[in-house]
Design a protein around this motif. Sequence first.
Motif, PDB file in Angstrom:
ATOM      1  N   ARG A 170       0.827  -1.210   0.000  1.00  0.00           N
ATOM      2  CA  ARG A 170       0.000   0.000   0.000  1.00  0.00           C
ATOM      3  C   ARG A 170       0.863   1.263   0.000  1.00  0.00           C
ATOM      4  NH1 ARG A 170      -5.408  -0.149   1.260  1.00  0.00           N
ATOM      5  NH2 ARG A 170      -6.298  -2.241   1.565  1.00  0.00           N
ATOM      6  N   SER A 171       2.061   1.167   0.498  1.00  0.00           N
ATOM      7  CA  SER A 171       2.990   2.299   0.469  1.00  0.00           C
ATOM      8  C   SER A 171       3.802   2.315  -0.820  1.00  0.00           C
ATOM      9  CB  SER A 171       3.936   2.232   1.670  1.00  0.00           C
ATOM     10  OG  SER A 171       3.225   2.283   2.880  1.00  0.00           O
ATOM     11  N   LEU A 179      -3.837   5.134   0.118  1.00  0.00           N
ATOM     12  CA  LEU A 179      -4.063   3.701   0.266  1.00  0.00           C
ATOM     13  C   LEU A 179      -3.892   3.218   1.710  1.00  0.00           C
ATOM     14  CD1 LEU A 179      -2.288   2.301  -2.937  1.00  0.00           C
ATOM     15  CD2 LEU A 179      -4.707   2.863  -2.596  1.00  0.00           C
ATOM     16  N   ARG A 180      -3.397   4.103   2.571  1.00  0.00           N
ATOM     17  CA  ARG A 180      -3.217   3.700   3.977  1.00  0.00           C
ATOM     18  C   ARG A 180      -3.613   4.856   4.910  1.00  0.00           C
ATOM     19  NH1 ARG A 180       1.926   4.569   5.914  1.00  0.00           N
ATOM     20  NH2 ARG A 180       2.039   2.501   6.876  1.00  0.00           N
ATOM     21  N   LEU A 218       3.054   1.403  -3.869  1.00  0.00           N
ATOM     22  CA  LEU A 218       2.364   1.873  -5.077  1.00  0.00           C
ATOM     23  C   LEU A 218       2.359   3.393  -5.195  1.00  0.00           C
ATOM     24  CD1 LEU A 218      -0.573  -0.697  -5.190  1.00  0.00           C
ATOM     25  CD2 LEU A 218       1.518  -0.682  -6.572  1.00  0.00           C
ATOM     26  N   PRO A 219       1.983   4.145  -4.142  1.00  0.00           N
ATOM     27  CA  PRO A 219       2.042   5.602  -4.279  1.00  0.00           C
ATOM     28  C   PRO A 219       3.463   6.144  -4.390  1.00  0.00           C
ATOM     29  CG  PRO A 219       1.339   4.978  -2.083  1.00  0.00           C
ATOM     30  CD  PRO A 219       1.306   3.740  -2.897  1.00  0.00           C
ATOM     31  N   SER A 258      -0.323   8.972   1.661  1.00  0.00           N
ATOM     32  CA  SER A 258      -0.789   7.868   0.833  1.00  0.00           C
ATOM     33  C   SER A 258      -2.284   7.637   1.020  1.00  0.00           C
ATOM     34  CB  SER A 258      -0.030   6.581   1.178  1.00  0.00           C
ATOM     35  OG  SER A 258      -0.634   5.476   0.521  1.00  0.00           O
TER      36      SER A 258
END
Length: 398
Positions: free
Chosen positions: A212-213, A291-292, A215-216, A289
């Motif tokens: 999740r980290s 995503l998190r 990817l960004p 991020s």
Amino acid sequence: MSASDPVANLQTLIRCPSVTPAEGGALSTLEAMLVPLGFAVERIVASEPGMPDIENLYARLGTDGPHLMFAGHTDVVPPGDETSWRHPPFAAEIDAGELFGRGAVDMKGGIACFVAAVARHIEEHDPPKGSISFLITGDEEGPAVNGTEKLLKWAAEKGERWDACLVGEPTNPDVLGDMIKIGRRGSVSGKVTVFGVQGHAAYPHLADNPVRSLLPLAAALMDEPFDTGTPEFPASNLEVTSIDVGNPATNVIPAKAGFAFNIRFNDTWTAETLKAEIIRRLDKAATASPLRPGRAPARYEIVWAERPSHVFLTRNNGLIASLSGAVEEVTGRVPALSTTGGTSDARFIKDYCPVVEFGLVGQTMHMVDERVALADLETLTQIYGTFLSRWFDNALLS
């Protein structure tokens, strides 16, 4: 046998299986061509702990200035599946007007033509009023640690000085006479590792998924353009070249994940300012991020490749004009002056003298059935010969 025939020169060189790091007889063959022309030849073995020794060659004709260097490499990449070749990769066979063999284009062909051009120049005009040298490595296709860089340092320490250099790499995309390389983009590579907390995929609140980290962070490096280019260079471009989690289990959140990247950059940047910009982007993405949500900033580390390639641009009008004029005189084409493509050993030479690159058409380099048209070998020899006359005439007048 006269060294003035580029086809014969190239056949002899191709028949030496000089796959990096093996010398394969290629430097000995080149020495046998150069000594009868009056060159003083030296063979230098360079070493580095943990790497194979590499044999290199330096040859010089003349003792006075102006001094023109021709640079290149006799090492070649592996042929791959030899049964896939129409003709054996080290047989140097001719078929339908083309000469087949590993290194035909990259770049034994350029060496063969320059030797032929020098031989013809001596036959027709006597040696030039100056000096010509060959700086030839056996480590261009490999790590490039024990090759041109060390050979240049060795030669400079013994007093060698050069006024200009021509590198015989294949520079033409489609037709001989298309393109001269007058510079190269820089290159920086790195690997980013993102750290998380391993856990069960069904209980994500007890873990911290590094993907999740990751990817960004990767998106932050590829998303916003670094620049829009300059008059001499295209826009800088970063590519993520690998993503690795190393997790064979689909129900386990991994403890870490990583990605590798490479950026080819123009003269808007230096390697140092570019690294600072990449870290700025990573730090920003690590703290924001989507995503998190609700998590602390992502933890990551970055490891840079040890040897960045620095951007350079040659502005020596006399050198460029001599080569451009020779190309136009022989082919009728006005070559584009380009900085595109990958890196070459010119990145080392530019610290010692102005350098340009011009060689054969590169469409089959590193491929199965690498080959060159016989007509192109003759044309390139004529271009090199015309360039020799033009460059020495201009250098002696300046």
